[in-house]
Design an enzyme around this catalytic site. Structure first.
Site, PDB file in Angstrom:
ATOM      1  N   HIS A 131      16.095   5.092  13.839  1.00 43.00           N
ATOM      2  CA  HIS A 131      15.637   4.868  12.298  1.00 43.00           C
ATOM      3  C   HIS A 131      16.810   3.924  11.459  1.00 43.00           C
ATOM      4  O   HIS A 131      17.955   4.188  11.478  1.00 43.00           O
ATOM      5  CB  HIS A 131      15.643   6.135  11.556  1.00 43.00           C
ATOM      6  CG  HIS A 131      14.649   7.113  12.361  1.00 43.00           C
ATOM      7  ND1 HIS A 131      14.672   7.734  13.286  1.00 43.00           N
ATOM      8  CD2 HIS A 131      13.456   7.233  12.013  1.00 43.00           C
ATOM      9  CE1 HIS A 131      13.444   8.271  13.546  1.00 43.00           C
ATOM     10  NE2 HIS A 131      12.511   8.168  12.796  1.00 43.00           N
ATOM     11  N   LYS A 158      10.576   4.775  20.315  1.00 46.16           N
ATOM     12  CA  LYS A 158      10.291   4.531  18.749  1.00 46.16           C
ATOM     13  C   LYS A 158      11.383   3.762  17.988  1.00 46.16           C
ATOM     14  O   LYS A 158      12.533   4.214  17.978  1.00 46.16           O
ATOM     15  CB  LYS A 158       9.970   6.084  18.049  1.00 46.16           C
ATOM     16  CG  LYS A 158       9.669   5.792  16.545  1.00 46.16           C
ATOM     17  CD  LYS A 158       9.604   7.528  16.107  1.00 46.16           C
ATOM     18  CE  LYS A 158       9.302   7.153  14.503  1.00 46.16           C
ATOM     19  NZ  LYS A 158       9.468   8.485  13.929  1.00 46.16           N
ATOM     20  N   LYS A 305      -1.225 -16.629  -8.112  1.00 39.91           N
ATOM     21  CA  LYS A 305      -2.415 -17.657  -8.201  1.00 39.91           C
ATOM     22  C   LYS A 305      -1.915 -19.097  -8.149  1.00 39.91           C
ATOM     23  O   LYS A 305      -2.708 -20.086  -7.362  1.00 39.91           O
ATOM     24  CB  LYS A 305      -3.381 -17.282  -9.233  1.00 39.91           C
ATOM     25  CG  LYS A 305      -4.339 -16.139  -9.027  1.00 39.91           C
ATOM     26  CD  LYS A 305      -5.318 -15.844 -10.147  1.00 39.91           C
ATOM     27  CE  LYS A 305      -5.948 -14.400  -9.712  1.00 39.91           C
ATOM     28  NZ  LYS A 305      -7.375 -14.288 -10.600  1.00 39.91           N
ATOM     29  N   ASP A 343     -13.321 -16.928  -8.842  1.00 46.08           N
ATOM     30  CA  ASP A 343     -13.202 -15.937 -10.383  1.00 46.08           C
ATOM     31  C   ASP A 343     -14.291 -16.363 -11.375  1.00 46.08           C
ATOM     32  O   ASP A 343     -15.058 -15.670 -11.743  1.00 46.08           O
ATOM     33  CB  ASP A 343     -11.669 -16.199 -10.957  1.00 46.08           C
ATOM     34  CG  ASP A 343     -10.592 -15.357 -10.474  1.00 46.08           C
ATOM     35  OD1 ASP A 343     -11.093 -14.130  -9.825  1.00 46.08           O
ATOM     36  OD2 ASP A 343      -9.521 -15.488 -10.787  1.00 46.08           O
TER      37      ASP A 343
END
Length: 521
Positions: A131, A158, A305, A343
């Site tokens: 981890h 893992k 955007k 849009d």
């Protein structure tokens, strides 16, 4: 960026079980089974008191699903703060009593695996984990880490890292796909909100399992989804190596209703795609990193955007005039990014439907907007988009904004007139005008605000509000009382989604389903 790979058998859904008592754990195991988990991870370090002999026997006997035992020490992010020998003894005991899996940390794995050599039951597997709560190392370092874990004698590898940016996840995907070449299964998880897609997309990139919590808020690591989200919102069982990836790029983004809308629609038409939230800091970096054909299409929301438009190889002329895109498609033939602005399509078609008096009327012939006086409140991206859309349909456009100069600027580019928002009060050159609010005035929490006084609404035959939280704004309520047809922002949201769905899939949008999904919302 590596594309999907195969693995033996489907990716498993594991429910972490964290509770202070064995009784609570047993109750939660039943919930995990009901919720659709394949196995449970029993976190022994969460128990307030623990009697290994008795408790392990009980937990294994009572569990309706295969068991994975984890006894995570504090030094690896867990809660256990006692004697190491006792901790490892308990895990060995779990193996003897019939556990299916045990998770041990890489630091103690070799010693642990040596101690059980020759005593392992046939179906029992050791997961060796590492981890990293700080970041996600380079691909080279991750590759070395996987090799080190394999060298301890792990049955399953893992690695859990932390996402500083969403692009970090790509490195773990690359390692997971690459590691399938060797026969050792791998679990690759990237923690934190920006690592969220690592948990949803493991079946595509060949992860052995993912974690889904029994209920929201009770997580064993940052960024875990619930089992319900995994299985029902993201259709986890339908994701495979060939699944196409779509998503909404924004910041913030996890509040978005788009995943609910598109995943439901993909499933209903049998389209092999999944739509995920993408919390992105730097759009250019995102597109550079996720450049494979698998990443097929994107919705774009605030604040990206304008920046996204600059990343496109080609931009639709209307989107170019507006200066913003909200939909990007990766063209399958050459991988180029093509930007669109849907849009205004959503809003304009919703307004046209309102004028025609129906949601599903034929769009043949002239637009009912032709020749109408169309007043747009707001001079931002949405205002500009609606002004262009209305102009394209033959309307005469007026822009009203708090700062007159900004209104004038857009009016000049569109070929319309400008007003200060305060002048709307007395503005009624004719009856039957159209009003479109594109500002956030009236949005939660300031629901009692409105951009225009009620008496001025009498001159309008239709009023549209881009705000859709709440669905019925004060502006719409007062417009309806004044006799106008009203169109809510939800219509614009659904309308722009039709257009995006068709660009994503090449299939007609299931319009009824979209309406039903959003009505439930």
């Amino acid at each position: 960026m590596a594309s999907g790979g195969g693995r033996n058998g489907p990716t498993l859904v594991c429910a972490p079980i964290m509770a202070e008592s064995v009784g609570k754990m047993v109750a939660n195991m039943e919930k995990a089974k009901q919720g659709g988990a394949d196995l449970v991870e029993i976190r022994l370090d969460s128990l307030k008191s623990f009697n290994p002999h008795e408790d392990l026997k009980n937990l294994i006997k009572e569990c309706p699903l295969p068991t994975l035992f984890t006894y995570r020490p504090k030094w690896e992010g867990g809660q256990y703060d006692g004697d190491e020998k006792k901790r490892l003894d308990a895990l060995r005991l779990a193996m003897e009593f019939g556990a299916d899996y045990i998770d041990v940390e890489i630091q103690v794995a070799r010693e642990f695996n040596d101690s059980i050599y020759g005593k392992k039951p046939e179906k029992f597997k050791v997961i060796v984990s590492s981890h990293n709560y700080v970041d996600t190392p380079s691909v080279e370092n991750l590759g070395n880490l996987v090799a080190r874990i394999q060298a301890t004698g792990a049955d399953i590898v893992k690695i859990a890292t932390t996402a500083v940016e969403i692009t970090d996840v790509a490195r773990v995907f690359q390692i997971t796909v690459h590691s399938q070449v060797s026969s050792v299964p791998i679990i690759g998880i990237v923690m934190g909100e920006k690592g969220f897609i690592s948990r949803i997309l493991c079946p595509k990139f060949g992860g052995f399992l993912t974690f889904g919590t029994i209920e929201s808020g009770i997580i064993s690591a940052p960024g875990q989804p619930t089992m319900k989200e995994l299985l029902h919102l993201y259709n986890f069982r339908l994701i495979g190596p060939d699944t196409k990836l779509f998503g909404i790029i924004g910041k913030p983004v996890h509040h978005s209703k788009s995943p609910m809308l598109y995943n439901e629609a993909f499933k209903s038409v049998g389209f092999n795609g999944v739509y995920v939230p993408l919390l992105v800091d730097d759009v250019a970096n995102f597109f550079q990193t996720y450049s494979s054909a698998d990443f097929s299409g994107f919705s774009c929301t605030i604040p990206h955007k304008e920046a996204a438009l600059k990343c496109c190889d080609e931009v639709d002329p209307v989107a170019k005039s507006i200066g913003a895109v909200n939909c990007i498609i990766r063209r399958p033939t050459d991988g180029k990014l093509i930007g669109y602005n849907t849009d205004y399509v959503g809003a304009i078609s919703a307004i046209e439907d309102g004028l025609r008096g129906s949601h599903n009327s034929n769009n043949t012939g002239d637009s009912p907007l032709a020749g109408k006086l169309f007043v747009v409140i707001g001079a931002g991206g949405a205002g500009k988009a609606l002004a262009y859309g209305a102009k394209e349909k033959g309307a005469r456009v007026v822009i009203a904004n708090r700062t007159y100069d900004r209104a004038r600027e857009i009016a000049d580019t569109v070929g319309g007139d400008a007003l200060s928002i305060t002048d709307l009060d007395k503005f009624h050159p004719e009856d039957g005008m159209i009003l479109a609010n594109t500002t956030s005035i009236g949005m939660q929490p300031k629901v009692d605000e409105t951009p225009i006084p009620k008496h001025a609404l009498r001159s309008y035959s239709l009023v549209f509000d881009a705000v859709y939280t709440p669905k019925m704004t004060r502006l719409l309520r007062e417009a309806e009382e004044s006799g106008a047809v009203i169109v809510s922002g939800l219509e614009m949201f659904i309308g722009q989604a039709y257009d995006q769905f068709e660009r994503f899939t090449g299939l007609p949008a299931p319009k009824e389903l979209f309406r039903k999904t959003m009505a439930n919302y």
